[in-house]
Write an enzyme that holds these catalytic residues in place. Structure first.
Site, PDB file in Angstrom:
ATOM      1  N   CYS A 168      24.684  47.214 -46.550  1.00 33.87           N
ATOM      2  CA  CYS A 168      23.769  46.279 -47.185  1.00 33.87           C
ATOM      3  C   CYS A 168      23.861  44.912 -46.486  1.00 33.87           C
ATOM      4  O   CYS A 168      24.947  44.483 -46.090  1.00 33.87           O
ATOM      5  CB  CYS A 168      24.110  46.130 -48.661  1.00 33.87           C
ATOM      6  SG  CYS A 168      23.830  47.626 -49.635  1.00 33.87           S
ATOM      7  N   CYS A 214      28.991  46.432 -57.904  1.00 32.07           N
ATOM      8  CA  CYS A 214      27.690  46.513 -57.233  1.00 32.07           C
ATOM      9  C   CYS A 214      27.571  47.828 -56.461  1.00 32.07           C
ATOM     10  O   CYS A 214      26.573  48.547 -56.566  1.00 32.07           O
ATOM     11  CB  CYS A 214      27.516  45.315 -56.301  1.00 32.07           C
ATOM     12  SG  CYS A 214      25.852  45.164 -55.618  1.00 32.07           S
ATOM     13  N   CYS A 215      28.609  48.175 -55.685  1.00 31.54           N
ATOM     14  CA  CYS A 215      28.597  49.427 -54.926  1.00 31.54           C
ATOM     15  C   CYS A 215      28.534  50.636 -55.859  1.00 31.54           C
ATOM     16  O   CYS A 215      27.852  51.621 -55.576  1.00 31.54           O
ATOM     17  CB  CYS A 215      29.843  49.534 -54.049  1.00 31.54           C
ATOM     18  SG  CYS A 215      29.838  48.467 -52.601  1.00 31.54           S
ATOM     19  N   CYS A 224      26.477  42.121 -47.447  1.00 37.60           N
ATOM     20  CA  CYS A 224      27.899  42.461 -47.303  1.00 37.60           C
ATOM     21  C   CYS A 224      28.261  42.926 -45.897  1.00 37.60           C
ATOM     22  O   CYS A 224      29.327  43.511 -45.696  1.00 37.60           O
ATOM     23  CB  CYS A 224      28.275  43.539 -48.317  1.00 37.60           C
ATOM     24  SG  CYS A 224      27.999  43.056 -50.030  1.00 37.60           S
ATOM     25  N   CYS A 251      32.837  51.464 -49.660  1.00 35.05           N
ATOM     26  CA  CYS A 251      31.928  51.236 -50.792  1.00 35.05           C
ATOM     27  C   CYS A 251      32.289  52.083 -51.999  1.00 35.05           C
ATOM     28  O   CYS A 251      31.760  51.866 -53.084  1.00 35.05           O
ATOM     29  CB  CYS A 251      30.481  51.525 -50.366  1.00 35.05           C
ATOM     30  SG  CYS A 251      30.203  53.229 -49.844  1.00 35.05           S
TER      31      CYS A 251
END
EC number: 1.8.4.10
Length: 218
Positions: free
Chosen positions: A187, A104-105, A190, A213
């Site tokens: 985010c 995702c990062c 998280c 990240c």
């Protein structure tokens, strides 16, 4: 004894050396607010990049509006991933950040920054040595192996107290989540508040073996 450079010396050198080929990648945390104010004193038309993952807190977006109004000549660019959140759900399922946060990062932060830095020779970061063990050896000027750029970190010697003192003295806007137990803000899915204020990164990816990240790893 020869004096050591300070944060303003480093910023002045950076903009003199790289001119239009340097970008400040800002997360709009408290370090970011301090750096934006300092940068505005050195280069009123500096390029500022915010990696807009589409998953930030409403407070973060509201702060960015305030900063744009306060520094209208700065070039603040909201960089979005090419793949929407809807695409991400379609390809990887709901809440990718829970079952594969590294992917995702990578998709929402690392790749967009690579693209934002494509025409740059250097970038500025608000890393501070006290933030975590992985950042404790950060220098003012670093060779960034991941992005193949020079990474400049003017605030490496600043403490959290230094940061907040500067913000208060200069009456700068900042994210109100910092006053609610969030020393580091990323985010929303998280980022959690922390119980130990000395562990500045504990609220990021809490419960996972992950503290970065991917932007600041070689």
């Amino acid at each position: 004894m020869e004096s050591q450079p300070d944060y303003l010396d480093i910023l002045k050198w950076a903009y003199r050396e790289y001119q239009d080929e340097i970008v400040y990648a800002c997360s709009f945390g408290v370090e970011g607010i301090v750096l934006i104010d300092l940068i505005s004193k050195v280069n009123k038309k500096a390029k500022i990049t915010f990696l807009d993952t589409g998953l930030h807190f409403p407070e973060t977006y509201e702060l960015i509006k305030k900063v744009k109004n306060r520094y209208p000549s700065l070039q603040i660019n909201m960089v979005k991933p090419k793949n929407s959140l809807e695409d991400q759900v379609k390809w990887y399922g709901d809440e990718l950040w829970k079952h594969n946060p590294n992917l995702c990062c990578h998709m929402r932060k690392v790749v967009p920054l690579q693209e934002a830095l494509a025409g740059a020779k250097a970038w500025i970061s608000g890393l501070r040595r006290e933030q975590s063990p992985t950042r404790s050896k950060t220098e003012y000027i670093n060779k960034d192996e991941k992005f193949q750029k020079i990474k400049i970190c003017p605030l490496i010697h600043w403490s959290s107290e230094d940061i907040m003192t500067y913000i208060q003295l200069n009456k700068l806007p900042y994210n109100p989540l910092h006053d609610k137990g969030y020393p580091s803000i990323g985010c929303a899915p998280c980022t959690k508040p922390v119980s130990n204020p000395k562990d500045l990164r504990a609220g990021r990816w809490a419960g996972l073996a992950k503290t970065e990240c991917g932007l600041h790893e070689s």
